[in-house]
Enzyme design. Structure first.
Site, PDB file in Angstrom:
ATOM      1  N   HIS A  12      43.265  38.122  36.347  1.00  0.00           N
ATOM      2  CA  HIS A  12      43.639  39.148  37.326  1.00  0.00           C
ATOM      3  C   HIS A  12      42.420  39.892  37.873  1.00  0.00           C
ATOM      4  O   HIS A  12      42.253  40.055  39.094  1.00  0.00           O
ATOM      5  CB  HIS A  12      44.617  40.118  36.658  1.00  0.00           C
ATOM      6  CG  HIS A  12      45.312  41.065  37.581  1.00  0.00           C
ATOM      7  ND1 HIS A  12      44.724  42.219  38.041  1.00  0.00           N
ATOM      8  CD2 HIS A  12      46.561  41.039  38.118  1.00  0.00           C
ATOM      9  CE1 HIS A  12      45.579  42.867  38.823  1.00  0.00           C
ATOM     10  NE2 HIS A  12      46.703  42.169  38.882  1.00  0.00           N
TER      11      HIS A  12
ATOM     12  N   SER B 279      48.796  44.022  43.659  1.00  0.00           N
ATOM     13  CA  SER B 279      47.475  43.906  43.032  1.00  0.00           C
ATOM     14  C   SER B 279      46.507  43.127  43.907  1.00  0.00           C
ATOM     15  O   SER B 279      45.307  43.376  43.906  1.00  0.00           O
ATOM     16  CB  SER B 279      47.586  43.198  41.678  1.00  0.00           C
ATOM     17  OG  SER B 279      48.114  44.040  40.701  1.00  0.00           O
TER      18      SER B 279
ATOM     19  N   ASP C 119      40.132  46.934  36.095  1.00  0.00           N
ATOM     20  CA  ASP C 119      41.104  45.844  36.006  1.00  0.00           C
ATOM     21  C   ASP C 119      41.007  45.189  34.633  1.00  0.00           C
ATOM     22  O   ASP C 119      40.705  45.861  33.650  1.00  0.00           O
ATOM     23  CB  ASP C 119      40.835  44.835  37.134  1.00  0.00           C
ATOM     24  CG  ASP C 119      42.101  44.140  37.617  1.00  0.00           C
ATOM     25  OD1 ASP C 119      42.668  43.370  36.826  1.00  0.00           O
ATOM     26  OD2 ASP C 119      42.510  44.352  38.767  1.00  0.00           O
TER      27      ASP C 119
END
Length: 729
Positions: free
Chosen positions: A196, A521, A139
């Site tokens: 994220h 996600s 990620d």
């Protein structure tokens, strides 16, 4: 994430360009290509030396060393290099090369979510075994100081761990976050500057942290699916995520010894699975007993938009929970309208003038001004006012112009609330139209935007519009996505240096430890967490067995809210506790996938190089006959159909058990027969086969019909969706 200044960025590009050209003046303009060469040879072998020698033969000794970008040498064989198109074609013709493809860049696609899927804090756990499970997260990095990754109470890493902490400057791992790496030469750390990666890692395996919230919203205990598991972070995303780095992360994660890989990155459409970084990486992970969970993508609700469709990975759609964020807009005439956003600001009962975008613009056409397009909102005309914008992305322009707030028409993402940097709300078409009418008739028009509140969404679960839909046009006769998991308005750990409203406004300077995000996600790490949970009970299970357990125990969803049905949610929404005890599993071996790839047109030489096994392609398995937990077939819209599926299940429930088959629901358009209808098992790991035959009249073009086969022994319910469709690209 901090960005390079424009001058420095241009200097870096100039340096790269100059280096490439000066290395070989006669070379054409080049790009980074990935040269995939399959498995590593078992003989004594130096991958970097071999890769360099290949390039030397192609472009000469001097140029070769400058062109080699990276060697893949730990878990599979290959390299990345700056090549012209002609050079890439020459390499493609080499016998030892499986595929050559350009390195593309891709996009990155909780207090309540785990409870909603029936996985509360008191769920049965094997904490000691869980602490031996390692989740690799590919990620945007991780924020190591987050409470979600504190190692209090953790012992040393499992002995199987072969990785290391290469997180860079001022980055420390611990006994919870046991490894970190980063792959961009312009970066100096695996630290997450976007939020994220921290969010996804904590969703999969973060510690239980009490009193977590986003400015009081979604307050509760934030925890991952496997709080006792270890985490290894692989930073490949720096605004965008490049194939060359994604493959490097897989190469390391596999060799480091992770058990589960979570990758919330949606690759663009590919026509060839061996030209796709995530497909290649997850294939080699599968061969080493590692299951990969990947996001289905955020390109819904279009049919055929699903990404990450390899059969050896589990593809995850997003679904909602029963918690919904709403905010209300109160007009000067007292009328209240309900919108959605994650708005933590309070106007304290004050109503402000409200103006339409077309009336506060001096430089744009009426249409662009109404949308509040870039550069259209005049800051002098909106100070102290709320702006009304026809387009969802008007948020940012109104904020930058200095408006007190904004109300937008939300036709882009009508069911998703996003964090906003100032008082804001997005309204549906009818409510938005009523505000426009109010502005035209009231004197003076005023409004107040109230702070976001939480309500119970009794229609959940459902798949939001952004989640990509099937069918897969890359591999027909394979149902994708596989399952759905919470991915709408999820609270999880966040990077304190990232903008919490970066989707709308990277200029938002608030610093938070936990934030709310939406996307497939966010759904993907939920499934990675479930896979790790199942692994903690069954450490010897194969990736296909774990995947089967998750799929066959999933809960089908509300058909009224999900008209695309299985093409939206796959087998259904995850049920973690049931997945740990599925009763029966569908297992698929590497050789089965290879037989399927033979049927898809790959030749024996390519697949032998890819797998390291002796593949002849004399035996081929049609995709529909892969021993998959779902049964899917494309049928012509012109003719009646009659299709047979062959399946084998393995008993992992009770040693002596009898399973009876049923069809749920019964569909008049679909006749289904099962032979035999009863499976009797006398011991664990015993295998039994059965055949399902479906038939029906011709389907309308672009339509589908579905049902499911359910095997039950009274304690376990093993459900396999059946889908026949006539949808074409």
């Amino acid at each position: 994430m901090a960005k390079l200044s424009t001058p420095l960025y241009l200097i870096c590009l100039a340096f790269i360009f100059t280096r490439d050209v000066s290395a070989n003046d006669y070379r054409q303009a080049s790009s980074v290509y990935i040269v995939y060469m399959g498995t590593l040879p078992e003989i004594k072998y130096s991958p970097p030396s071999h890769h360099l020698s290949i390039l030397q033969k192609l472009v000469g000794t001097i140029a070769a060393s400058h062109l080699l970008v990276r060697s893949y040498k730990r878990s599979f064989n290959g390299f990345a290099a700056n090549l012209s198109q002609a050079e890439s074609q020459k390499l493609q013709n080499m016998k030892e090369v499986v595929s050559v493809f350009p390195s593309k860049s891709h996009e990155l696609t909780t207090t309540r979510s785990w409870d909603f899927v029936g996985f509360g804090e008191k769920a049965r756990r094997e904490s000691v075994k869980e602490s031996d499970v390692i989740v690799g997260v590919i990620d945007s990095g991780i924020w190591p100081e987050s409470e979600s990754f504190d190692d209090e109470g953790f012992g040393p890493p499992p002995k199987k761990w072969k990785g290391s902490c290469k997180g860079g400057l001022k980055f420390a791992c611990n006994n919870k976050l046991i490894g970190a790496r980063f792959y961009n030469k312009f970066a100096d750390s695996a630290r997450d500057e976007e939020g994220h990666g921290t969010h996804t890692a904590s969703t999969a395996a973060g510690n239980a942290v009490q009193a977590a919230s986003f400015y009081g919203l979604a307050q509760g205990t934030a925890r991952g699916g496997v709080p006792s598991a270890r985490i290894a972070a692989y930073k490949v995303c720096f605004n965008r995520c490049n194939d060359v780095d994604i493959l490097a992360a897989f190469d390391d994660a596999i060799a480091d010894g992770v058990d589960v890989i979570s990758i919330s990155i949606s690759a663009d459409y590919v026509s060839n699975l061996l030209n796709a970084s995530v497909a290649i990486g997850s294939f080699h992970a599968m061969m080493r007993g590692i299951i990969t969970a990947g996001s289905a993508g955020n390109n819904g609700p279009d049919q055929g938009s699903v990404a990450n469709v390899s059969p050896w990975m589990i593809t995850v759609a997003a679904s909602g929970t029963d918690r919904q964020f709403i905010d209300r807009v109160v007009l000067g005439n007292g009328k209240a309208l309900t919108g959605i956003s994650v708005n933590t600001f309070n106007l304290n009962g004050t109503k402000f003038p409200i103006v339409y975008g077309q009336n506060v613009s001096r430089n744009c056409s009426q249409a662009q001004a109404g949308y509040c397009s870039s550069g259209c909102v005049d800051s002098e005309l909106v100070k102290g006012k709320i702006v009304l914008c026809d387009d969802f992305l008007g948020y940012r322009e109104a904020y930058l112009a200095g408006a007190i707030g904004v109300i937008v028409q939300n036709t882009l993402l009508p069911d998703s609330a996003f964090v906003v940097p100032f008082p804001a709300s997005s309204l549906g078409f009818e409510d938005y139209k009523s505000i426009k009418s109010y502005i035209e008739s009231a004197e003076p028009p005023q409004a107040e935007i109230l702070r976001t509140e939480e309500i119970v969404d009794r229609e959940a679960p459902y798949v939001p519009s952004f989640s990509s839909r099937g069918p897969s046009f890359v591999i027909q006769n394979l149902l994708k996505p596989d399952v759905s998991a919470p991915g709408l308005e999820i609270l999880a750990a966040f990077s304190p240096v990232a903008s919490p409203s970066s989707f709308l406004n990277p200029e938002d300077k608030r610093s938070v430890r936990y934030s709310v995000m939406s996307g497939t996600s966010m759904a993907c790490p939920h499934v990675a967490g479930v896979a790790a949970y199942v692994k903690s009970f069954h450490p010897d299970w194969s990736p296909s067995a774990i995947k089967s357990a998750i799929m066959t125990t999933a809960t089908p969803m509300n058909l009224k809210k999900n008209p695309e049905q299985e093409f939206a949610y796959g087998s259904g929404q995850i049920n973690p506790t049931k997945a740990s005890d599925p009763g029966l599993v569908y297992e698929v071996e590497t050789e089965d996938y290879l037989k399927m790839l033979c049927a898809e047109g790959f030749d024996s030489t390519t697949l032998t190089t890819t797998s390291g096994q002796n593949v002849t392609c004399s035996e081929r398995t049609e995709v529909k006959d892969l021993n998959y937990p779902t049964m899917t077939t494309f049928v012509s819209s012109l003719d009646p159909f009659n299709v047979t599926f062959k399946r084998t299940v393995t008993n992992v429930g009770f040693p002596n058990s009898t399973y009876k088959a049923s069809v749920v629901p019964l569909q008049p358009e679909l006749q289904i027969s099962i032979e035999p209808e009863i499976l009797r098992f006398g011991f664990l790991e015993e295998k039994k086969s059965f055949v399902v035959t479906i038939s029906g009249k011709e389907l309308k073009d672009g339509s589908f019909v579905s049902s499911s086969v359910v095997w039950s022994d009274g304690s376990h319910s093993v459900r396999s969706p059946i889908v026949a469709y006539s949808i074409q690209p």
